[in-house]
Design a protein around this motif. Structure first.
Motif, mmCIF file in Angstrom:
data_model
loop_
_atom_site.group_PDB
_atom_site.id
_atom_site.type_symbol
_atom_site.label_atom_id
_atom_site.label_comp_id
_atom_site.label_asym_id
_atom_site.label_seq_id
_atom_site.Cartn_x
_atom_site.Cartn_y
_atom_site.Cartn_z
ATOM 1 N N LEU A 247 0.728 -1.277 -0.188
ATOM 2 C CA LEU A 247 0.082 -0.020 0.023
ATOM 3 C C LEU A 247 0.829 1.360 -0.012
ATOM 4 C CD1 LEU A 247 -3.095 0.452 -0.183
ATOM 5 C CD2 LEU A 247 -2.929 0.736 2.304
ATOM 6 N N VAL B 266 1.211 2.844 -3.452
ATOM 7 C CA VAL B 266 -0.110 3.200 -4.290
ATOM 8 C C VAL B 266 0.035 4.909 -4.047
ATOM 9 C CG1 VAL B 266 -2.406 3.334 -4.375
ATOM 10 C CG2 VAL B 266 -1.158 1.075 -3.895
ATOM 11 N N ARG C 290 -0.990 8.636 -4.761
ATOM 12 C CA ARG C 290 -2.315 9.263 -4.934
ATOM 13 C C ARG C 290 -2.017 10.714 -5.585
ATOM 14 N NH1 ARG C 290 -6.607 8.649 -1.385
ATOM 15 N NH2 ARG C 290 -6.542 10.642 -0.881
ATOM 16 N N ASN D 231 1.049 8.461 -0.417
ATOM 17 C CA ASN D 231 0.813 7.193 -0.689
ATOM 18 C C ASN D 231 -0.416 6.823 0.121
ATOM 19 O OD1 ASN D 231 1.496 5.573 1.623
ATOM 20 N ND2 ASN D 231 3.678 6.309 0.807
ATOM 21 N N SER D 232 -1.106 5.591 -0.326
ATOM 22 C CA SER D 232 -2.102 5.123 0.326
ATOM 23 C C SER D 232 -2.127 5.012 1.820
ATOM 24 C CB SER D 232 -3.086 4.291 -0.392
ATOM 25 O OG SER D 232 -3.650 4.644 -1.671
ATOM 26 N N HIS E 80 -1.891 7.946 3.571
ATOM 27 C CA HIS E 80 -3.236 8.579 3.845
ATOM 28 C C HIS E 80 -3.918 7.792 5.003
ATOM 29 C CE1 HIS E 80 -7.444 9.741 2.489
ATOM 30 N NE2 HIS E 80 -7.745 8.450 2.258
ATOM 31 N N SER E 81 -4.005 6.518 4.812
ATOM 32 C CA SER E 81 -4.860 5.916 5.747
ATOM 33 C C SER E 81 -4.468 6.069 7.306
ATOM 34 C CB SER E 81 -4.530 4.286 5.577
ATOM 35 O OG SER E 81 -5.085 3.959 4.428
ATOM 36 N N ASP F 56 -8.674 1.335 2.308
ATOM 37 C CA ASP F 56 -8.053 1.496 1.031
ATOM 38 C C ASP F 56 -7.014 0.176 0.848
ATOM 39 O OD1 ASP F 56 -9.140 3.790 0.229
ATOM 40 O OD2 ASP F 56 -7.387 5.059 0.872
ATOM 41 N N GLU G 139 -6.836 -0.935 -2.772
ATOM 42 C CA GLU G 139 -6.006 -0.177 -3.834
ATOM 43 C C GLU G 139 -4.621 -1.016 -4.098
ATOM 44 O OE1 GLU G 139 -5.602 3.847 -2.623
ATOM 45 O OE2 GLU G 139 -7.753 3.961 -2.885
ATOM 46 N N ASP H 39 -5.177 3.907 -6.851
ATOM 47 C CA ASP H 39 -6.069 4.616 -6.178
ATOM 48 C C ASP H 39 -7.096 5.392 -7.342
ATOM 49 O OD1 ASP H 39 -6.936 6.463 -4.227
ATOM 50 O OD2 ASP H 39 -5.887 8.151 -5.517
ATOM 51 N N GLU I 28 -12.176 -3.703 -6.302
ATOM 52 C CA GLU I 28 -11.878 -3.589 -4.986
ATOM 53 C C GLU I 28 -12.227 -4.429 -3.797
ATOM 54 O OE1 GLU I 28 -11.716 0.068 -2.388
ATOM 55 O OE2 GLU I 28 -11.646 1.273 -4.197
ATOM 56 N N ASP J 175 -12.535 10.537 5.915
ATOM 57 C CA ASP J 175 -11.732 10.297 4.543
ATOM 58 C C ASP J 175 -12.095 11.345 3.702
ATOM 59 O OD1 ASP J 175 -10.481 8.689 2.755
ATOM 60 O OD2 ASP J 175 -12.478 7.898 1.799
#
Length: 197
Positions: free
Chosen positions: A14, A17, A19, A31-32, A35-36, A67, A70, A75, A91, A132
């Protein structure tokens, strides 16, 4: 133990990935995984503004897994229109594969959290979805609308896409953001309204 290690090494992907929004004051895109992580912290910080009775632990766990798919699908920018059913199906297949690396009971528990977030029917999921939607807005405001300008996203489109879920999940956060989005419009932080790639 090996199944847990296999899972945790798989979710390491992840981090790769990318964004569409840059980190604050840094040239690279987030990256995801970042973000999380940031969403989990934002949710916990917003606890005083969450609806009464919200299970914040559940919200944070949802945000940490929302996510994961992803890893296989990449993304998709929130402002892309059309094709959502196909993306959601892809997904779902991805999270089934990834959570399937875990022992069945643990994998099913994480899949249930992912589905809860995706369906956004429980108070926890509604709040998690608000968080989110809010984080990219906060980063864009801090970055003078970088992602909005680069991808041709208008003020109206931002408000239409993020306003209802943020208002539903955390009205105080929407009141805060709505005013700042109006200011950002005056400062030219938005792009022309075109379909992002």
């Amino acid at each position: 133990m090996q199944a847990i290690v296999d899972f945790i090494l798989e979710v390491d992907k992840l981090k790769a990935v990318t964004r569409k929004i840059r980190l604050r004051d840094i040239g690279r895109y987030e990256n995801s995984a970042e973000h999380s992580w940031q969403l989990a912290l934002l949710a916990g910080s917003l606890a005083p503004h969450a609806p009464v009775g919200i299970d914040m632990d559940r919200v944070i766990r949802m945000l940490l897994v929302h996510d994961i798919g992803e890893i296989d699908t990449g993304d998709t920018m929130a402002f892309v229109e059309g094709g959502w059913d196909e993306r959601k199906a892809a997904e779902l297949a991805a999270v089934r594969r990834i959570f399937g690396l875990l022992p069945a009971s643990e994998g099913e528990r994480l899949l249930a959290l992912w589905r809860e977030f995706d369906e956004s029917l429980t108070p926890e999921a509604v709040f998690a979805n608000a968080v989110d939607r809010a984080m990219p807005v906060l980063l864009n405001l801090a970055n003078q609308g970088q992602s909005w300008r680069e991808n041709g996203i208008s003020h109206e489109r931002v408000v239409r896409r993020v306003g209802p879920p943020i208002q539903a999940g955390c009205p105080a956060l929407w009141a805060f953001l709505e005013e700042r989005l109006a200011d950002a419009r005056q400062l030219g932080y938005f792009g022309e309204d075109v379909q992002p790639g």
